[in-house]
Design an enzyme around this catalytic site. Structure first.
Site, short mmCIF file in Angstrom:
data_model
loop_
_atom_site.label_atom_id
_atom_site.label_comp_id
_atom_site.label_asym_id
_atom_site.label_seq_id
_atom_site.Cartn_x
_atom_site.Cartn_y
_atom_site.Cartn_z
N HIS A 204 75.58 39.40 6.53
CA HIS A 204 76.84 38.79 6.65
C HIS A 204 76.89 38.50 8.22
CE1 HIS A 204 81.28 39.00 7.60
NE2 HIS A 204 81.47 39.10 6.22
N ASP B 96 74.72 47.75 8.53
CA ASP B 96 76.10 47.37 8.20
C ASP B 96 76.47 47.96 6.91
OD1 ASP B 96 78.20 46.07 7.34
OD2 ASP B 96 77.35 44.21 7.58
N GLN C 153 79.87 47.25 2.71
CA GLN C 153 79.84 47.43 1.40
C GLN C 153 79.26 48.66 0.66
OE1 GLN C 153 81.59 45.29 -0.23
NE2 GLN C 153 81.79 43.52 1.36
N LYS D 261 88.14 48.19 3.43
CA LYS D 261 87.42 47.94 2.03
C LYS D 261 87.35 49.19 1.12
CE LYS D 261 84.62 44.34 4.12
NZ LYS D 261 84.97 42.95 3.42
N CYS E 201 80.89 34.36 4.01
CA CYS E 201 80.30 34.61 5.39
C CYS E 201 78.76 35.04 5.53
CB CYS E 201 81.06 35.77 6.12
SG CYS E 201 82.79 35.43 6.55
N1 PMP Z 1 79.32 43.16 6.47
C1 PMP Z 1 79.47 42.92 5.26
C2 PMP Z 1 78.51 43.16 4.33
C3 PMP Z 1 80.83 42.53 4.80
O1 PMP Z 1 80.87 42.28 3.43
C4 PMP Z 1 81.74 42.34 5.46
C5 PMP Z 1 83.32 42.03 5.11
N2 PMP Z 1 83.30 40.66 4.16
C6 PMP Z 1 81.80 42.59 6.82
C7 PMP Z 1 80.50 42.85 7.39
C8 PMP Z 1 82.83 42.57 7.97
O2 PMP Z 1 83.85 43.40 7.75
P1 PMP Z 1 85.18 43.10 8.64
O3 PMP Z 1 85.68 41.84 8.26
O4 PMP Z 1 85.86 44.26 7.99
O5 PMP Z 1 84.66 43.52 10.05
#
Ligand code: PMP
Length: 410
Positions: free
Chosen positions: A124, A201, A204, A227, A366
């Site tokens: 991401h 990270d 998910q 999430k 993203c």
């Molecule tokens: N990493 C992953 C794999 C995600 O899916 C997301 C959210 N779409 C993020 C990071 C970023 O999370 P946040 O917007 O809550 O900082």
């Protein structure tokens, strides 16, 4: 038979009871943000009605209660990921801020010109851009673990990618596009063998699978409350010795021990990394979300999502021309399905589905480098959580068949 009693559990989620465009809401976008159960909403409500006060500094009952609840929530987060100490749990705004914290503090202090930072093609943007910024600032090299045709990490060349020059390895635990679950043990073992630290990270992963930071022996791990049924607050786990040695991230109140005119000293962990008034109610709300998930049982959450995903992958293939992304084996993936309907832009797919009250996400999620690798500007993504049902997947598939018909008739 599902591992969860979904029909009664759905009653805990007020938002799911509503109609949209005259039809029952089908929420299939939990990978972007999840819905909240009544217990989380009530915790936020009760906090503002009964205990709202700023934490740590107050010498009166309300402030003590707020502090107590805030620190209790931290201990819930600690236990949820099996960290050794509550001092290893830092509240942040979200996963993005947690990763940036590590890049700006650990990264700046430890990466030098010529060093290497290894990320992957699955990441991401929040686990790409901070490392690009760091690599540029330090004249370090950014390298990428490649991806195979099924959207999984390809580890064949891991030993040549992660070398003595590697200082940081930053990888996702589960892709938000392909759903691939990363073989972290192999990556962490290789990184530690060359003396690199690993930041995972887990945005998910923590909401959907049991995660044990000690069993993984991971150095840093980031996730987002929103999430996982909770409010907008994030968590950074870091090994205590690493956090102790790191310089602070932001400067301000609460993160200091003593401030003089030109110099300051830092508070103990985790407060050294929590400058200013934090998201107090949100952290307490996340504690309630963790309670909720623990009552369900994370093994059951995982099992339920695997059943739903298996069903979705099978049913989605009934939609003519639809092409699924991600691993073929259910055991290798989390609860989401990204797909392409050739000749139809994902934004059109999502807009038509909205008329049937179905919420899915369309775009690059993203993850532009991954989409570039697949040579797709965008994809559609349905993502599942504890409250989703096979019936909702049937509704999705019927609606997608309508989209396909609509666009083939010109
Ligand atoms: N990493 C992953 C794999 C995600 O899916 C997301 C959210 N779409 C993020 C990071 C970023 O999370 P946040 O917007 O809550 O900082």
């Amino acid at each position: 038979m599902s591992a969860l009693d979904v029909s009664s559990l759905r009653e805990d989620f007020p938002i799911l009871q509503q109609m949209v465009h005259g039809k029952p809401l089908v929420y299939l976008d939990s990978a972007a943000t999840s819905q909240k159960p009544e217990s989380v909403i009530q915790t936020l409500d009760a906090y503002y009605r009964a205990t709202n006060a700023n934490i740590h500094r107050g010498i009166y009952q309300l402030a003590e209660q707020a502090t107590e609840q805030y620190e209790t929530a931290r201990k819930k987060a600690q236990k949820f990921v099996n960290a050794k100490s509550w001092r290893e749990i830092v509240w942040t705004r979200n996963t993005t801020e947690a990763i940036n914290l590590v890049a700006y503090t650990y990264g700046r202090a430890n990466v030098r010109a010529g060093d290497e930072i290894v990320i992957s093609l699955l990441e991401h943007h929040s686990n790409i851009v901070p490392w690009q910024l760091l690599a540029k600032e330090k004249n370090a090299t950014l390298k990428h673990i490649p991806v195979d045709g099924q959207g999984r990490l390809a580890l064949d060349d891991l030993d040549t990618l992660i070398t003595d020059k590697t200082k940081i390895v930053a990888v996702t635990m589960m892709s938000n596009v392909t759903g691939a679950i990363t073989p972290l043990e192999t990556i962490i073992a290789r990184a530690h063998a060359v003396g690199a630290v690993v930041i995972v990270d887990a945005a998910q992963a923590v909401p959907h699978l049991p995660v044990d930071v000690r069993a993984l022996d991971v150095d840093f791990l980031a996730f987002s409350g929103h999430k996982m049924l909770g409010p907008f607050v994030g968590v950074l786990y870091g090994k205590r010795a690493l956090l102790e040695a790191m310089p602070p991230f932001m400067g301000g109140g609460d993160m200091i021990r003593k401030v003089e005119l030109y110099e300051s000293t830092w508070n103990e962990l985790p407060y050294k990394f929590e400058a200013g008034t934090p998201a107090i109610a949100e952290a307490i709300g996340l504690g309630a979300a963790i309670d909720y998930l623990e009552t369900l049982g994370m093994d059951n959450v995982r099992e339920h999502e695997q059943e739903l995903t298996a069903y979705a992958l099978e049913k989605l293939q009934e939609v003519p021309t639809l092409r699924l992304l991600g691993p073929e084996k259910i055991a290798e993936r989390g609860g989401l399905a990204a797909f392409e309907l050739p000749g139809i832009h994902p934004h059109d797919v999502a807009a038509v589905l909205d008329r049937d009250a179905i919420c899915i996400r369309a775009g690059h999620h993203c993850a532009q480098p991954l989409h570039a690798y697949f040579d797709l500007p965008a994809t559609s993504r349905a993502s599942f959580y504890v409250y989703n049902t096979p019936d909702e997947i049937d509704t999705l598939v019927t609606s997608l068949q309508g989209v396909r018909r609509m666009f083939s008739n010109g």
